[in-house]
Design an enzyme around this catalytic site. Structure first.
Site, PDB file in Angstrom:
ATOM      1  N   CYS A 114       0.753  -1.414   0.136  1.00 17.00           N
ATOM      2  CA  CYS A 114      -0.148   0.060   0.258  1.00 17.00           C
ATOM      3  C   CYS A 114       0.573   1.242   0.280  1.00 17.00           C
ATOM      4  O   CYS A 114       0.214   2.402  -0.145  1.00 17.00           O
ATOM      5  CB  CYS A 114      -0.798  -0.225   1.288  1.00 17.00           C
ATOM      6  N   HIS A 251      -2.996   7.793   1.338  1.00 19.23           N
ATOM      7  CA  HIS A 251      -3.406   6.014   1.096  1.00 19.23           C
ATOM      8  C   HIS A 251      -4.690   6.318   1.760  1.00 19.23           C
ATOM      9  O   HIS A 251      -5.288   6.578   2.858  1.00 19.23           O
ATOM     10  CB  HIS A 251      -2.513   5.259   1.358  1.00 19.23           C
ATOM     11  N   ASN A 281      -9.732   0.427  -0.910  1.00 17.98           N
ATOM     12  CA  ASN A 281      -8.786   0.659  -0.641  1.00 17.98           C
ATOM     13  C   ASN A 281      -8.384  -0.528  -1.710  1.00 17.98           C
ATOM     14  O   ASN A 281      -8.084  -1.821  -2.239  1.00 17.98           O
ATOM     15  CB  ASN A 281      -8.235  -0.467   0.672  1.00 17.98           C
TER      16      ASN A 281
HETATM   17  O1  UT7 Z   1      -3.723  -0.303   3.071  1.00 20.30           O
HETATM   18  C1  UT7 Z   1      -2.520  -1.029   3.972  1.00 20.30           C
HETATM   19  C2  UT7 Z   1      -3.028  -1.284   5.592  1.00 20.30           C
HETATM   20  N1  UT7 Z   1      -4.320  -1.313   5.938  1.00 20.30           N
HETATM   21  C3  UT7 Z   1      -5.068  -1.131   6.799  1.00 20.30           C
HETATM   22  O2  UT7 Z   1      -5.169   0.139   6.780  1.00 20.30           O
HETATM   23  C4  UT7 Z   1      -6.551  -1.635   7.084  1.00 20.30           C
HETATM   24  C5  UT7 Z   1      -6.371  -1.355   8.683  1.00 20.30           C
HETATM   25  N2  UT7 Z   1      -7.572  -1.539   9.964  1.00 20.30           N
HETATM   26  C6  UT7 Z   1      -8.214  -1.461   9.632  1.00 20.30           C
HETATM   27  O3  UT7 Z   1      -9.386  -0.727   9.011  1.00 20.30           O
HETATM   28  C7  UT7 Z   1      -9.335  -1.948  10.210  1.00 20.30           C
HETATM   29  O4  UT7 Z   1      -9.506  -2.349  11.454  1.00 20.30           O
HETATM   30  C8  UT7 Z   1     -10.453  -2.644   9.971  1.00 20.30           C
HETATM   31  C9  UT7 Z   1     -11.391  -2.799   9.384  1.00 20.30           C
HETATM   32  C10 UT7 Z   1     -10.138  -3.920   9.265  1.00 20.30           C
HETATM   33  C11 UT7 Z   1     -11.649  -3.659  10.740  1.00 20.30           C
HETATM   34  O5  UT7 Z   1     -12.021  -2.633  12.178  1.00 20.30           O
HETATM   35  P1  UT7 Z   1     -11.745  -2.401  13.636  1.00 20.30           P
HETATM   36  O6  UT7 Z   1     -12.744  -1.743  14.258  1.00 20.30           O
HETATM   37  O7  UT7 Z   1     -10.170  -2.437  13.533  1.00 20.30           O
HETATM   38  O8  UT7 Z   1     -12.494  -4.168  13.451  1.00 20.30           O
HETATM   39  P2  UT7 Z   1     -11.793  -5.516  14.206  1.00 20.30           P
HETATM   40  O9  UT7 Z   1     -11.139  -5.959  13.464  1.00 20.30           O
HETATM   41  O10 UT7 Z   1     -11.352  -5.217  16.093  1.00 20.30           O
HETATM   42  O11 UT7 Z   1     -13.272  -6.119  14.580  1.00 20.30           O
HETATM   43  C12 UT7 Z   1     -14.385  -6.158  15.285  1.00 20.30           C
HETATM   44  C13 UT7 Z   1     -15.627  -7.079  14.815  1.00 20.30           C
HETATM   45  C14 UT7 Z   1     -15.436  -8.543  15.366  1.00 20.30           C
HETATM   46  O12 UT7 Z   1     -15.893  -9.066  16.138  1.00 20.30           O
HETATM   47  P3  UT7 Z   1     -16.084  -9.768  17.080  1.00 20.30           P
HETATM   48  O13 UT7 Z   1     -14.686 -10.226  17.355  1.00 20.30           O
HETATM   49  O14 UT7 Z   1     -15.695  -7.977  17.858  1.00 20.30           O
HETATM   50  O15 UT7 Z   1     -16.730 -10.352  17.859  1.00 20.30           O
HETATM   51  C15 UT7 Z   1     -14.759  -9.220  13.814  1.00 20.30           C
HETATM   52  O16 UT7 Z   1     -14.929 -10.224  14.029  1.00 20.30           O
HETATM   53  O17 UT7 Z   1     -16.015  -6.920  13.737  1.00 20.30           O
HETATM   54  C16 UT7 Z   1     -15.995  -8.262  13.398  1.00 20.30           C
HETATM   55  N3  UT7 Z   1     -16.002  -8.098  11.900  1.00 20.30           N
HETATM   56  C17 UT7 Z   1     -16.634  -7.508  10.930  1.00 20.30           C
HETATM   57  N4  UT7 Z   1     -17.760  -7.690  11.205  1.00 20.30           N
HETATM   58  C18 UT7 Z   1     -19.130  -7.765  10.346  1.00 20.30           C
HETATM   59  C19 UT7 Z   1     -14.530  -8.174  10.989  1.00 20.30           C
HETATM   60  N5  UT7 Z   1     -14.858  -8.514   9.780  1.00 20.30           N
HETATM   61  C20 UT7 Z   1     -16.479  -7.650  10.018  1.00 20.30           C
HETATM   62  C21 UT7 Z   1     -17.434  -7.572   8.973  1.00 20.30           C
HETATM   63  N6  UT7 Z   1     -18.845  -7.326   8.459  1.00 20.30           N
HETATM   64  N7  UT7 Z   1     -16.771  -7.235   7.518  1.00 20.30           N
END
Ligand code: UT7
Length: 324
Positions: A114, A251, A281
């Site tokens: 990225c 980005h 992204n």
């Molecule tokens: O470009 C390269 C660099 N990449 C990035 O910059 C990405 C960086 N990360 C992010 O953008 C965020 O961390 C995400 C958008 C990927 C995730 O957001 P988050 O607020 O960090 O959520 P999380 O990973 O802590 O997940 C929260 C919950 C989890 O459930 P539990 O464990 O709390 O029950 C996940 O299983 O959300 C769940 N979850 C989803 N739920 C519905 C994960 N993906 C999904 C989904 N739909 N698509």
């Protein structure tokens, strides 16, 4: 006398197919609401079957060359930032070169995921400053849809396909931060964090292309900490401060990361180019896409001070300060 790498043209290409968040609801336990609130993404473009990174890169390149009023033969270098090449080799850049009909220059790819476009810009500037090149096409192009695990809701909803391109040309500047062109760069990587964001395949390991794996939450924390810091270091190197910024062109991974970084830099959101809602992204393509769309929207104008910043797999991250 100071040589600067000045932007002469910009262009982009997005595949025709637009995939809305709601489409994921049919086969995954997810919702438009979750994707929107956690990432800011509403839709993304997806390459058609048979549509490749080099084809998209070539179309973006043609748009940028037309914008610059420059013939492809005038280019001496083509750099493509991508992690999703058509083939293991040849490079996408040489395929673009052939597609443009350039036979006198040379092309090569840069792979910093990225952060690839930021690394490509820094390399282009180095070639121009060292006198090895005068006119460089710098492209970011990706078909991340081909390396996604479409059953993994934590990653497949976040990415999209597309390409963006800039034409840079050597120009004599005054040596001050009032010059147009690239004013400073700041690059980093830390390979200890490889497991946070990687693809689980490759030619010398599995012999397959593999799928993207990400610990999103951990990457998020690194992004919040590192992006404002690298942007401010780049500004400092140029003898500038946050207050000099006209546009942050970040980005486009997550609106919460974009807002968090802008807040740390005390830059209001109406000075940030945001395209994540429409593109998702697109990895190395996201910054040149945002530059091109930002210019087309009338946000970015000649003379504006722009800071780009990105982080991705590696981890690799960095920033570039340039005057448009
Ligand atoms: O470009 C390269 C660099 N990449 C990035 O910059 C990405 C960086 N990360 C992010 O953008 C965020 O961390 C995400 C958008 C990927 C995730 O957001 P988050 O607020 O960090 O959520 P999380 O990973 O802590 O997940 C929260 C919950 C989890 O459930 P539990 O464990 O709390 O029950 C996940 O299983 O959300 C769940 N979850 C989803 N739920 C519905 C994960 N993906 C999904 C989904 N739909 N698509």
């Amino acid at each position: 006398m100071t040589i600067r790498a000045v932007v002469r043209g910009v262009g982009h290409y997005l595949p025709a197919r637009v995939m809305e968040n709601a489409e994921f609801e049919a086969h995954l336990e997810t919702s438009d609401e979750w994707i929107r609130t956690r990432s800011g993404i509403e839709r993304r473009h997806i390459a058609a079957p048979g549509e490749t990174t080099s084809q998209m890169a070539t179309l973006a390149a043609k748009a940028a060359l037309a914008d610059a009023g420059m013939a492809a033969e005038a280019l001496d270098t083509i750099i493509v930032a991508t992690s999703t090449p058509d083939f293991t080799f040849p490079s996408v850049a040489t395929m673009v070169q052939a597609g443009l009909g350039n036979t006198t220059g040379y092309g090569f790819d840069v792979q910093a995921v990225c952060a690839g476009f930021v690394f490509a810009l820094a390399n282009a500037q180095a070639l121009i400053l060292s006198g090895q090149a005068r006119r460089i096409l710098v492209i970011g192009a990706e078909t991340f849809s081909r390396i996604l695990d479409w059953n993994d809701r934590s990653t497949c909803v976040l990415f999209g396909d597309g390409a963006g391109a800039l034409v840079l040309e050597a120009e004599v500047g005054s040596g001050t931060s009032a010059d147009r062109g690239i004013l400073s760069t700041d690059l980093h990587s830390d390979g200890r964090h490889r497991e946070l964001l990687y693809v689980d395949g490759g030619p010398s390991s599995t012999g397959t292309a593999g799928h993207l794996r990400m610990q999103g939450n951990a990457v998020f924390r690194h992004a919040i900490e590192k992006l404002a810091s690298t942007a401010e270091t780049a500004l400092e190197k140029a003898g500038l401060t946050d207050g000099d910024i006209d546009w942050i062109v970040p980005h486009q991974a997550n609106i919460r990361i974009i807002e968090g970084t802008a807040k740390r830099m005390q830059v209001p959101m109406d000075h940030v180019v945001v395209t994540v809602q429409d593109h998702g992204n697109t990895s190395a393509a996201s910054i040149p896409l945002a530059l091109s769309v930002g210019r087309d929207r009338g946000q970015i104008k000649r003379g504006d001070l722009i800071v780009t910043e990105a982080i991705g797999g590696g981890l690799a991250w960095g920033a570039v300060v340039l005057r448009w």
